[in-house]
Design a protein around this motif. Sequence first.
Motif, PDB file in Angstrom:
ATOM      1  N   LEU A 181       0.833  -1.205   0.000  1.00  0.00           N
ATOM      2  CA  LEU A 181       0.000   0.000   0.000  1.00  0.00           C
ATOM      3  C   LEU A 181       0.864   1.251   0.000  1.00  0.00           C
ATOM      4  N   THR A 182       0.439   2.264  -0.752  1.00  0.00           N
ATOM      5  CA  THR A 182       1.077   3.567  -0.676  1.00  0.00           C
ATOM      6  C   THR A 182       0.392   4.376   0.408  1.00  0.00           C
ATOM      7  N   LEU A 183       1.181   4.819   1.392  1.00  0.00           N
ATOM      8  CA  LEU A 183       0.618   5.467   2.578  1.00  0.00           C
ATOM      9  C   LEU A 183       1.386   6.729   2.932  1.00  0.00           C
ATOM     10  N   THR A 184       0.627   7.725   3.342  1.00  0.00           N
ATOM     11  CA  THR A 184       1.238   8.974   3.816  1.00  0.00           C
ATOM     12  C   THR A 184       1.474   8.942   5.317  1.00  0.00           C
ATOM     13  N   ARG A 185       0.735   8.063   6.003  1.00  0.00           N
ATOM     14  CA  ARG A 185       0.746   7.988   7.468  1.00  0.00           C
ATOM     15  C   ARG A 185       0.106   9.225   8.103  1.00  0.00           C
ATOM     16  N   GLU A 186      -0.601  10.023   7.296  1.00  0.00           N
ATOM     17  CA  GLU A 186      -1.340  11.157   7.824  1.00  0.00           C
ATOM     18  C   GLU A 186      -2.726  10.689   8.230  1.00  0.00           C
ATOM     19  N   GLU A 187      -3.160  11.065   9.407  1.00  0.00           N
ATOM     20  CA  GLU A 187      -4.430  10.558   9.937  1.00  0.00           C
ATOM     21  C   GLU A 187      -5.618  11.005   9.101  1.00  0.00           C
ATOM     22  N   GLU A 188      -5.606  12.265   8.607  1.00  0.00           N
ATOM     23  CA  GLU A 188      -6.758  12.793   7.894  1.00  0.00           C
ATOM     24  C   GLU A 188      -6.947  12.120   6.534  1.00  0.00           C
ATOM     25  N   ASP A 189      -5.860  11.771   5.873  1.00  0.00           N
ATOM     26  CA  ASP A 189      -5.945  11.108   4.569  1.00  0.00           C
ATOM     27  C   ASP A 189      -4.731  10.197   4.434  1.00  0.00           C
ATOM     28  N   PRO A 190      -4.840   8.944   4.888  1.00  0.00           N
ATOM     29  CA  PRO A 190      -3.661   8.091   5.020  1.00  0.00           C
ATOM     30  C   PRO A 190      -3.095   7.534   3.721  1.00  0.00           C
ATOM     31  N   THR A 191      -3.892   7.483   2.660  1.00  0.00           N
ATOM     32  CA  THR A 191      -3.412   6.822   1.449  1.00  0.00           C
ATOM     33  C   THR A 191      -2.641   7.780   0.550  1.00  0.00           C
ATOM     34  N   GLY A 192      -1.611   7.242  -0.098  1.00  0.00           N
ATOM     35  CA  GLY A 192      -0.795   8.044  -0.990  1.00  0.00           C
ATOM     36  C   GLY A 192      -1.397   8.141  -2.374  1.00  0.00           C
ATOM     37  N   ASP A 193      -1.016   9.174  -3.121  1.00  0.00           N
ATOM     38  CA  ASP A 193      -1.524   9.364  -4.474  1.00  0.00           C
ATOM     39  C   ASP A 193      -0.577  10.270  -5.242  1.00  0.00           C
ATOM     40  N   SER A 194      -0.901  10.542  -6.499  1.00  0.00           N
ATOM     41  CA  SER A 194       0.030  11.305  -7.331  1.00  0.00           C
ATOM     42  C   SER A 194       0.002  12.802  -7.039  1.00  0.00           C
ATOM     43  N   GLU A 195      -1.026  13.291  -6.357  1.00  0.00           N
ATOM     44  CA  GLU A 195      -0.965  14.671  -5.888  1.00  0.00           C
ATOM     45  C   GLU A 195       0.059  14.783  -4.765  1.00  0.00           C
ATOM     46  N   VAL A 196      -0.027  13.887  -3.798  1.00  0.00           N
ATOM     47  CA  VAL A 196       0.848  13.929  -2.627  1.00  0.00           C
ATOM     48  C   VAL A 196       2.314  13.740  -3.013  1.00  0.00           C
ATOM     49  N   PHE A 197       2.588  12.725  -3.840  1.00  0.00           N
ATOM     50  CA  PHE A 197       3.979  12.371  -4.130  1.00  0.00           C
ATOM     51  C   PHE A 197       4.494  12.920  -5.457  1.00  0.00           C
ATOM     52  N   GLY A 198       3.586  13.382  -6.326  1.00  0.00           N
ATOM     53  CA  GLY A 198       4.015  13.908  -7.613  1.00  0.00           C
ATOM     54  C   GLY A 198       3.891  15.416  -7.727  1.00  0.00           C
ATOM     55  N   ILE A 199       2.690  15.929  -7.490  1.00  0.00           N
ATOM     56  CA  ILE A 199       2.408  17.340  -7.754  1.00  0.00           C
ATOM     57  C   ILE A 199       2.728  18.254  -6.581  1.00  0.00           C
ATOM     58  N   ALA A 200       2.330  17.871  -5.375  1.00  0.00           N
ATOM     59  CA  ALA A 200       2.521  18.754  -4.215  1.00  0.00           C
ATOM     60  C   ALA A 200       3.965  19.223  -4.035  1.00  0.00           C
ATOM     61  N   PRO A 201       4.984  18.349  -4.234  1.00  0.00           N
ATOM     62  CA  PRO A 201       6.366  18.828  -4.067  1.00  0.00           C
ATOM     63  C   PRO A 201       6.787  19.867  -5.100  1.00  0.00           C
TER      64      PRO A 201
END
Length: 505
Positions: A181-201
């Motif tokens: 599983l791709t996970l952010t470990r953030e409580e509000e939205d725990p699953t990872g996605d291409s916004e979190v790991f691709g676009i946001a940075p």
Amino acid sequence: MIIDDQHYDVIIVGTGAGGGTLAYKLAATGKKILILERGDFMPLEIQNRANADIFKKELYRADENWYDNAGEPFSPQTNYAIGGNTKIYGAALIRMREKDFEAVEHQEGISPEWCLKYKDFEPYYTEAEQLYKVHGKTSNDPTEPPRSGEYPYPAVDHNPEIQKVVEAIAEQGLHPETLPLTLTREEEDPTGDSEVFGIAPLLNSPNITIKANAKVVCLLTNSSGNTVKAVEVEIGKQSFLFFGDIVVLACGAVNSAALLLRSANEKHSDGLANSSGQVGRNLMKHQMTAVVQPSPKPNSGNFLRSVGVNDFYWGDENYSYPMGHIENTGGLLQDITFAESPPILSVLAKAMPGFGLKQLALRSIGWWIHSEILPDPNNRVEVKGDKLFFHYTPNNWEAHDRLVYRWMDVLKSVDKAVGNAVSKRGNIYPRGEVPIEVVANQCGTCRFGEDPKTSVLDINCRTHDVDNLYVVDSSFFPSSSAVTPALTIIANALRVGEHLKERLG
């Protein structure tokens, strides 16, 4: 028409698994990159499906109609937002099996060979797992492909109720694996996605321009038709032209094909990059059936999916053809695709009277059964005027049905082992196939290959016909396999990114 006075090195259309990942890969080059996304940033309360009523089917539907084989309109379950469909997927990032890249015989035909093999993708699978912070562990799954290293993060523990089921499955001689599983470990939205790991940075990168709510309607070529010169975009009620040296489509298999077809011109009368006649054809999406395992004990309804079973991936002792992949849905109160199934919980209600829809969901474990669909040129995306037609007839039915019934037999044994019967007559396992509105795992409409007569893209996912035009979503798949395509899309975007970095110099 407003003509943008900037000129970009790369224009990327779409921010899902392909586009978002490619943008991240190319950002460090310092090249001037324009990212166009049809949707906007998705509100956090909708991303966190545990807080949303997923039984409201319209919640995750696109605000448009596509048309089926009979010409009837339907609203597709697809997501236009920064991050694309990764904002609503199950977050399981699974490698295709090694044999999936070879020609595989099925009862109804041959799943075609890929022009690249597992060994070509393996380094990029590893890079993708690092980028998307995949949590997993190497298992004794007999279909598990070889790896060059361990997962970057440890696997997540199963929900306590699921753990009992996993142990009972293993006692039958099967090999339940922990889903990566791709996970952010953030409580509000725990699953990872291409916004979190691709676009946001990239949001503060000086060489990156992101335009949301920007719908690309046409690609314009030079007079000879061998180069895309401009991208026509609707933003609000205005039309814009953006110019770039390289254009990359990552709109999803359906919409990338539709855009190429809508970009027909004098030099490309059947659609841009369609000299092969293959643009839009060989549309695939998994055969998917939801099976509900009732339980007398309640659960939270919002835990992550965590277990997969591949023991029947290539068949079993009674069936020598591939059958497919099985995984749990996670808590039924956060599985949006489950809401699209026929009302299978109503069947369960007869065995458990007195319970409402959500109460039944809290007393159930869901399973998804995935089987491969074989490419068929008659399964296709077609554009007529302003209408997008989704011509699709599933195949490989017997293999899929065998897998569904085989799994229900497993569940019967599991329920006996864990004392999970909800009635003296034994459990009923309601099932339902997903309707056409569920377009998850779509792929195959611009297959890659070495022969321009039978493929749309070359080995680097550049169109054979147009020198500066690439496609990096799931369109490039020659076959669908039976596991979710997200990780392969991400890995391929990283692979194509290496090629584009060399081309950009």
